[in-house]
Design an enzyme around this catalytic site. Structure first.
Site, PDB file in Angstrom:
ATOM      1  N   CYS A 109     -81.543   6.003 126.616  1.00 47.15           N
ATOM      2  CA  CYS A 109     -81.590   4.502 127.145  1.00 47.15           C
ATOM      3  C   CYS A 109     -80.936   4.197 128.511  1.00 47.15           C
ATOM      4  O   CYS A 109     -81.553   3.946 129.201  1.00 47.15           O
ATOM      5  CB  CYS A 109     -81.295   3.692 125.960  1.00 47.15           C
ATOM      6  N   CYS A 110     -79.712   5.068 128.728  1.00 46.14           N
ATOM      7  CA  CYS A 110     -78.871   4.683 130.003  1.00 46.14           C
ATOM      8  C   CYS A 110     -79.824   5.738 130.660  1.00 46.14           C
ATOM      9  O   CYS A 110     -80.084   5.295 131.983  1.00 46.14           O
ATOM     10  CB  CYS A 110     -77.418   5.416 129.602  1.00 46.14           C
ATOM     11  N   CYS A 153     -74.756  -3.466 130.474  1.00 47.52           N
ATOM     12  CA  CYS A 153     -75.942  -3.948 129.913  1.00 47.52           C
ATOM     13  C   CYS A 153     -75.235  -5.174 128.702  1.00 47.52           C
ATOM     14  O   CYS A 153     -74.553  -4.819 128.116  1.00 47.52           O
ATOM     15  CB  CYS A 153     -76.682  -2.915 129.336  1.00 47.52           C
ATOM     16  N   CYS A 203     -74.574  -3.597 125.441  1.00 49.77           N
ATOM     17  CA  CYS A 203     -73.462  -2.463 125.197  1.00 49.77           C
ATOM     18  C   CYS A 203     -72.224  -2.905 125.903  1.00 49.77           C
ATOM     19  O   CYS A 203     -71.418  -2.119 126.198  1.00 49.77           O
ATOM     20  CB  CYS A 203     -73.840  -1.252 126.206  1.00 49.77           C
ATOM     21  N   CYS A 251     -71.930   6.025 131.160  1.00 47.82           N
ATOM     22  CA  CYS A 251     -73.434   5.914 130.744  1.00 47.82           C
ATOM     23  C   CYS A 251     -74.117   6.906 131.475  1.00 47.82           C
ATOM     24  O   CYS A 251     -75.440   7.450 131.150  1.00 47.82           O
ATOM     25  CB  CYS A 251     -73.882   4.579 131.615  1.00 47.82           C
TER      26      CYS A 251
END
Length: 278
Positions: free
Chosen positions: A143-144, A226, A229, A257
């Site tokens: 995702c990162c 984000c 997170c 990240c």
């Protein structure tokens, strides 16, 4: 020698009120006197920014953090030829988006919006559920990569240098951050003008210069990324304890990240965490 006076206030974010045994939430420091060596720190930072600007084209990669807002303020105040962009991961807190708009208006200067491509977001959504980041570290890293590292690489393409708000005081993993380094991962010069700034120096500058910052710093947040997170922290937790906290409970350490770590970007189309619905 000038003695620095720092006041750390706390804020109660719970309803109903915290019990007598619960710890209060973090609230950012208020520094009421000029920190030791502050003038030297500021002069060194300006010298680093001017060196960075000479590596044209140079860009500030901003997360709209307090650190990056301090740098954006200096760049605009001194009219340095350094452009600015920020990564819109499509998962930013509302407060970050509000600050983005407010900063552009306040300084009458643009902050370029860099986003992940539609195709990569589609591939990511097909590969894993949004909740997968809490269940599988590889899913979180993917995702990162899709939302941050890949767009960053695109934004840095064709640049000779980039500027970041990294500071040694932010975490143990950043304790040796230099003012200038060769970024082998992205193939250009990397400047960290605030590398040796303390928290006290940063917040003294922000308050003295009236730099706009996120309202989340008044609501228990010490480090902001984000929305899924990032969480508020208690007053005695490490400032980055609110980032990817579920991984820290396993490893006992804070994580990154990936945008400040050279690595290979995973392929969303080839990644499917076990036990996680797509």
């Amino acid at each position: 020698m000038t003695r620095t006076t720092t006041t750390y206030s706390t804020i109660d974010m719970t309803t109903p009120p915290l019990s007598s045994t619960a710890k209060p939430w973090y609230r950012r420091p208020r520094v009421t006197t000029r920190p030791d060596r502050f003038d030297t720190l500021l002069a060194d930072t300006m010298a680093t920014l001017r060196i960075a600007a000479a590596h044209a084209p140079c860009v500030l990669a901003s997360s709209l953090s307090a650190d990056d807002m301090a740098l954006f303020h200096l760049i605009q105040r001194e009219r340095l030829p350094i452009s600015t962009f920020a990564l819109d991961t499509r998962r930013l807190p509302r407060a970050t988006l509000d600050l983005w708009q407010a900063a552009e208006s306040h300084y009458a200067a643009p902050i370029e919006r860099v986003t992940p491509t539609c195709d990569r977001r589609t591939s990511l959504n097909a590969a894993q559920a949004e909740s997968a980041i809490y269940e599988n570290k590889a899913a979180r890293e993917l995702c990162c990569a899709v939302r941050k590292t890949e767009p960053l690489r695109t934004a840095l393409a064709g640049k000779r240098a980039w500027v970041t708000g990294l500071r040694r005081a932010q975490s143990a993993g950043r304790a040796n951050v230099p003012r200038q380094e060769r970024d082998v991962g992205f193939g250009l010069e990397k400047f960290n003008p605030l590398a040796d700034w303390s928290d006290e120096a940063l917040w003294f500058f922000i308050d003295s210069e009236r730099v706009p910052v996120s309202t989340l710093y008044e609501n228990g947040y010490a480090s902001i990324g984000c929305d899924p997170c990032t969480r508020p922290i208690r007053f005695d937790e490490h400032p980055r304890a609110g980032r990817w906290w579920w991984e820290a409970t396993v490893s006992g350490t804070a994580t990154e990240c990936g945008i400040h770590v050279a690595h290979n970007i995973p392929d969303a189309t080839a990644h499917q965490p076990t036990g996680v619905p797509a």
